[in-house]
Design a protein around this motif. Structure first.
Motif, PDB file in Angstrom:
ATOM      1  N   ARG A  93     -32.008 -27.032 -20.892  1.00  0.00           N
ATOM      2  CA  ARG A  93     -30.930 -26.770 -19.945  1.00  0.00           C
ATOM      3  C   ARG A  93     -31.366 -26.974 -18.498  1.00  0.00           C
ATOM      4  O   ARG A  93     -30.818 -27.810 -17.794  1.00  0.00           O
ATOM      5  CB  ARG A  93     -30.387 -25.354 -20.165  1.00  0.00           C
ATOM      6  N   ALA A  94     -32.375 -26.235 -18.071  1.00  0.00           N
ATOM      7  CA  ALA A  94     -32.759 -26.332 -16.662  1.00  0.00           C
ATOM      8  C   ALA A  94     -33.253 -27.726 -16.301  1.00  0.00           C
ATOM      9  O   ALA A  94     -32.946 -28.251 -15.237  1.00  0.00           O
ATOM     10  CB  ALA A  94     -33.833 -25.289 -16.337  1.00  0.00           C
ATOM     11  N   CYS A  95     -34.010 -28.342 -17.193  1.00  0.00           N
ATOM     12  CA  CYS A  95     -34.581 -29.653 -16.882  1.00  0.00           C
ATOM     13  C   CYS A  95     -33.538 -30.759 -16.889  1.00  0.00           C
ATOM     14  O   CYS A  95     -33.753 -31.822 -16.321  1.00  0.00           O
ATOM     15  CB  CYS A  95     -35.697 -29.990 -17.875  1.00  0.00           C
ATOM     16  N   ASP A  96     -32.417 -30.533 -17.560  1.00  0.00           N
ATOM     17  CA  ASP A  96     -31.386 -31.558 -17.635  1.00  0.00           C
ATOM     18  C   ASP A  96     -30.343 -31.417 -16.535  1.00  0.00           C
ATOM     19  O   ASP A  96     -29.380 -32.169 -16.495  1.00  0.00           O
ATOM     20  CB  ASP A  96     -30.684 -31.496 -19.001  1.00  0.00           C
ATOM     21  N   ASN A  97     -30.528 -30.443 -15.663  1.00  0.00           N
ATOM     22  CA  ASN A  97     -29.531 -30.179 -14.632  1.00  0.00           C
ATOM     23  C   ASN A  97     -29.806 -31.049 -13.412  1.00  0.00           C
ATOM     24  O   ASN A  97     -30.885 -30.998 -12.826  1.00  0.00           O
ATOM     25  CB  ASN A  97     -29.577 -28.690 -14.249  1.00  0.00           C
ATOM     26  N   ASP A  98     -28.824 -31.859 -13.016  1.00  0.00           N
ATOM     27  CA  ASP A  98     -28.996 -32.731 -11.854  1.00  0.00           C
ATOM     28  C   ASP A  98     -28.953 -31.950 -10.544  1.00  0.00           C
ATOM     29  O   ASP A  98     -29.420 -32.436  -9.515  1.00  0.00           O
ATOM     30  CB  ASP A  98     -27.914 -33.816 -11.845  1.00  0.00           C
ATOM     31  N   ASP A  99     -28.366 -30.772 -10.559  1.00  0.00           N
ATOM     32  CA  ASP A  99     -28.315 -29.906  -9.382  1.00  0.00           C
ATOM     33  C   ASP A  99     -29.611 -29.100  -9.352  1.00  0.00           C
ATOM     34  O   ASP A  99     -29.828 -28.213 -10.178  1.00  0.00           O
ATOM     35  CB  ASP A  99     -27.096 -28.990  -9.478  1.00  0.00           C
ATOM     36  N   LEU A 100     -30.494 -29.406  -8.397  1.00  0.00           N
ATOM     37  CA  LEU A 100     -31.823 -28.795  -8.359  1.00  0.00           C
ATOM     38  C   LEU A 100     -31.744 -27.276  -8.262  1.00  0.00           C
ATOM     39  O   LEU A 100     -32.418 -26.559  -9.005  1.00  0.00           O
ATOM     40  CB  LEU A 100     -32.621 -29.361  -7.183  1.00  0.00           C
ATOM     41  N   GLU A 101     -30.926 -26.781  -7.344  1.00  0.00           N
ATOM     42  CA  GLU A 101     -30.846 -25.332  -7.168  1.00  0.00           C
ATOM     43  C   GLU A 101     -30.251 -24.655  -8.398  1.00  0.00           C
ATOM     44  O   GLU A 101     -30.715 -23.593  -8.819  1.00  0.00           O
ATOM     45  CB  GLU A 101     -30.018 -24.985  -5.929  1.00  0.00           C
ATOM     46  N   ALA A 102     -29.243 -25.277  -9.001  1.00  0.00           N
ATOM     47  CA  ALA A 102     -28.657 -24.710 -10.215  1.00  0.00           C
ATOM     48  C   ALA A 102     -29.673 -24.703 -11.353  1.00  0.00           C
ATOM     49  O   ALA A 102     -29.737 -23.756 -12.141  1.00  0.00           O
ATOM     50  CB  ALA A 102     -27.415 -25.501 -10.623  1.00  0.00           C
ATOM     51  N   GLY A 103     -30.475 -25.766 -11.440  1.00  0.00           N
ATOM     52  CA  GLY A 103     -31.499 -25.818 -12.476  1.00  0.00           C
ATOM     53  C   GLY A 103     -32.543 -24.737 -12.296  1.00  0.00           C
ATOM     54  O   GLY A 103     -32.983 -24.110 -13.267  1.00  0.00           O
ATOM     55  N   LEU A 104     -32.959 -24.504 -11.046  1.00  0.00           N
ATOM     56  CA  LEU A 104     -33.944 -23.456 -10.785  1.00  0.00           C
ATOM     57  C   LEU A 104     -33.353 -22.080 -11.066  1.00  0.00           C
ATOM     58  O   LEU A 104     -34.025 -21.209 -11.622  1.00  0.00           O
ATOM     59  CB  LEU A 104     -34.439 -23.549  -9.347  1.00  0.00           C
ATOM     60  N   ARG A 105     -32.106 -21.869 -10.684  1.00  0.00           N
ATOM     61  CA  ARG A 105     -31.450 -20.587 -10.997  1.00  0.00           C
ATOM     62  C   ARG A 105     -31.424 -20.357 -12.502  1.00  0.00           C
ATOM     63  O   ARG A 105     -31.684 -19.253 -12.981  1.00  0.00           O
ATOM     64  CB  ARG A 105     -30.017 -20.563 -10.450  1.00  0.00           C
ATOM     65  N   GLU A 106     -31.105 -21.403 -13.260  1.00  0.00           N
ATOM     66  CA  GLU A 106     -31.066 -21.289 -14.716  1.00  0.00           C
ATOM     67  C   GLU A 106     -32.437 -20.903 -15.265  1.00  0.00           C
ATOM     68  O   GLU A 106     -32.553 -20.049 -16.148  1.00  0.00           O
ATOM     69  CB  GLU A 106     -30.608 -22.612 -15.325  1.00  0.00           C
ATOM     70  N   ALA A 207     -31.537 -14.230  -8.788  1.00  0.00           N
ATOM     71  CA  ALA A 207     -32.030 -15.586  -9.053  1.00  0.00           C
ATOM     72  C   ALA A 207     -31.516 -16.564  -8.004  1.00  0.00           C
ATOM     73  O   ALA A 207     -32.246 -17.470  -7.572  1.00  0.00           O
ATOM     74  CB  ALA A 207     -31.609 -16.031 -10.450  1.00  0.00           C
ATOM     75  N   ARG A 208     -30.276 -16.395  -7.578  1.00  0.00           N
ATOM     76  CA  ARG A 208     -29.708 -17.288  -6.565  1.00  0.00           C
ATOM     77  C   ARG A 208     -30.440 -17.136  -5.230  1.00  0.00           C
ATOM     78  O   ARG A 208     -30.762 -18.132  -4.569  1.00  0.00           O
ATOM     79  CB  ARG A 208     -28.218 -16.991  -6.389  1.00  0.00           C
ATOM     80  N   ILE A 209     -30.745 -15.895  -4.851  1.00  0.00           N
ATOM     81  CA  ILE A 209     -31.456 -15.662  -3.588  1.00  0.00           C
ATOM     82  C   ILE A 209     -32.868 -16.242  -3.651  1.00  0.00           C
ATOM     83  O   ILE A 209     -33.321 -16.935  -2.726  1.00  0.00           O
ATOM     84  CB  ILE A 209     -31.509 -14.154  -3.277  1.00  0.00           C
ATOM     85  N   VAL A 210     -33.575 -15.969  -4.747  1.00  0.00           N
ATOM     86  CA  VAL A 210     -34.954 -16.452  -4.890  1.00  0.00           C
ATOM     87  C   VAL A 210     -34.993 -17.976  -4.902  1.00  0.00           C
ATOM     88  O   VAL A 210     -35.832 -18.596  -4.230  1.00  0.00           O
ATOM     89  CB  VAL A 210     -35.593 -15.876  -6.173  1.00  0.00           C
ATOM     90  N   ALA A 211     -34.090 -18.591  -5.648  1.00  0.00           N
ATOM     91  CA  ALA A 211     -34.054 -20.056  -5.711  1.00  0.00           C
ATOM     92  C   ALA A 211     -33.777 -20.655  -4.335  1.00  0.00           C
ATOM     93  O   ALA A 211     -34.413 -21.635  -3.923  1.00  0.00           O
ATOM     94  CB  ALA A 211     -32.998 -20.511  -6.715  1.00  0.00           C
ATOM     95  N   GLY A 212     -32.832 -20.052  -3.610  1.00  0.00           N
ATOM     96  CA  GLY A 212     -32.504 -20.565  -2.285  1.00  0.00           C
ATOM     97  C   GLY A 212     -33.664 -20.460  -1.316  1.00  0.00           C
ATOM     98  O   GLY A 212     -33.966 -21.407  -0.575  1.00  0.00           O
ATOM     99  N   LEU A 213     -34.341 -19.308  -1.305  1.00  0.00           N
ATOM    100  CA  LEU A 213     -35.492 -19.125  -0.419  1.00  0.00           C
ATOM    101  C   LEU A 213     -36.603 -20.120  -0.743  1.00  0.00           C
ATOM    102  O   LEU A 213     -37.207 -20.722   0.153  1.00  0.00           O
ATOM    103  CB  LEU A 213     -36.022 -17.694  -0.548  1.00  0.00           C
ATOM    104  N   PHE A 214     -36.875 -20.286  -2.030  1.00  0.00           N
ATOM    105  CA  PHE A 214     -37.953 -21.181  -2.436  1.00  0.00           C
ATOM    106  C   PHE A 214     -37.650 -22.621  -2.035  1.00  0.00           C
ATOM    107  O   PHE A 214     -38.504 -23.317  -1.468  1.00  0.00           O
ATOM    108  CB  PHE A 214     -38.164 -21.086  -3.947  1.00  0.00           C
TER     109      PHE A 214
END
Length: 220
Positions: A93-106, A207-214
Motif C-alpha cells: 500500500r504505502a509503496c504503491d502510493n504516488d502521493d509521497l505524504e499520503a504514502g508516508l502517513r499510511e 501520523a499526518r503531523i509527523v509526516a508533514g514535519l519530516f
C-alpha cells in the motif's frame, strides 16, 4: 400386496456428516501464535509453558511441538507475526502510493496500529521485567521487532530518495527518528501514565503531523 416406496427421481440418498475437514497447518499455527501472544502478555515468559499454550489454542501438545519446536521459537513467532503483516502493508500500500505524504502517513499509521496495541505493550512490559533472567527475549524483540521495523521503513525511505522525491543521508537513522516521533510519547503515556491508547482518528492526526514535519525537512 406389498407396496415398495421409490425415491423421487433426481434425489440423492442423504449422507452422514462424516469427519470434519482437517484444519491446515497454517491455520493451526495461527491459532497457536494468537494463544501464545495472550499467554505471554498476561502470564509472563517464565510462567508460560508449551502445554498451557496448547490448551489455550485448543490443540494437542504433540501438534504444537510438531509445528513449533520450543518456547523460544514460539516467542519469536509471536514477535514476527505482527511484523510480517506490517511489512506486507508497507510493500502493498504505502509503496504503491504516488502521493509521497499520503504514502508516508499510511506507513506511519500501519506502524502505530502495530506498536500501540494493548497486547504489544503488555509484551514489552514483560520483556523489561524478565530480560535479566531471560536476556534472549530482549535480544529477539530487538532484532526481530525493533530493527526489522526500522529496516522496513528505511527501505521505503530509500526507495523515495532513489526516485528523487526526498533527500536523506542515512535512511536507517531517519526511519528510527520517524518511528520515535510517532510512537515514543504515546507509548510512555500508556505504559507509565496509564492513559488510553490513541484512537484511530488520533493516530491518523499524529501520523499526518509527523509526516508533514519530516517531509518539510528533507524535501528536495
Amino acid at each position: 400386496m406389498a407396496i415398495t416406496k421409490t425415491r423421487a427421481s433426481g434425489t440423492e440418498p442423504r449422507r452422514g456428516r462424516g469427519r470434519p475437514q482437517a484444519r491446515s497447518d497454517d491455520d493451526t499455527r495461527a491459532l497457536i501464535v494468537a494463544a501464545a501472544r495472550k499467554d505471554f502478555a498476561s502470564s509472563g515468559y517464565a510462567a508460560t509453558g508449551m502445554e498451557s499454550v496448547a490448551k489455550s489454542a485448543g490443540v494437542s501438545t504433540k501438534t504444537l511441538y510438531r509445528l513449533i519446536p520450543n518456547k523460544a521459537a514460539l516467542f519469536e513467532a509471536v514477535i514476527t507475526e505482527g511484523l510480517d503483516r506490517f511489512a506486507a502493508r508497507i510493500r502493498l500500500r504505502a509503496c504503491d502510493n504516488d502521493d509521497l505524504e499520503a504514502g508516508l502517513r499510511e506507513a506511519l499509521i500501519a506502524y502505530g496500529e502495530l506498536i500501540l496495541d494493548h497486547t504489544v505493550l503488555a509484551t514489552q512490559r514483560m520483556i523489561l521485567s524478565e530480560s535479566d533472567t531471560f536476556p534472549e527475549i530482549a535480544e529477539t524483540f530487538y532484532n526481530k521487532a525493533i530493527k526489522r521495523t526500522e529496516s522496513t521503513l528505511a527501505n521505503w525511505l530509500k526507495a523515495q530518495a532513489d526516485r528523487g522525491l526526498i533527500k536523506i543521508e542515512n535512511a536507517a537513522e531517519a526511519a528510527g527518528m520517524l518511528l520515535g516521533m510517532l510512537a515514543f510519547q504515546p507509548q510512555r503515556a500508556v505504559m507509565f501514565g496509564h492513559t488510553p491508547l490513541l484512537g484511530a482518528d488520533e493516530l491518523a492526526h499524529r501520523a499526518r503531523i509527523v509526516a508533514g514535519l519530516f517531509l518539510k525537512g528533507c524535501a528536495r
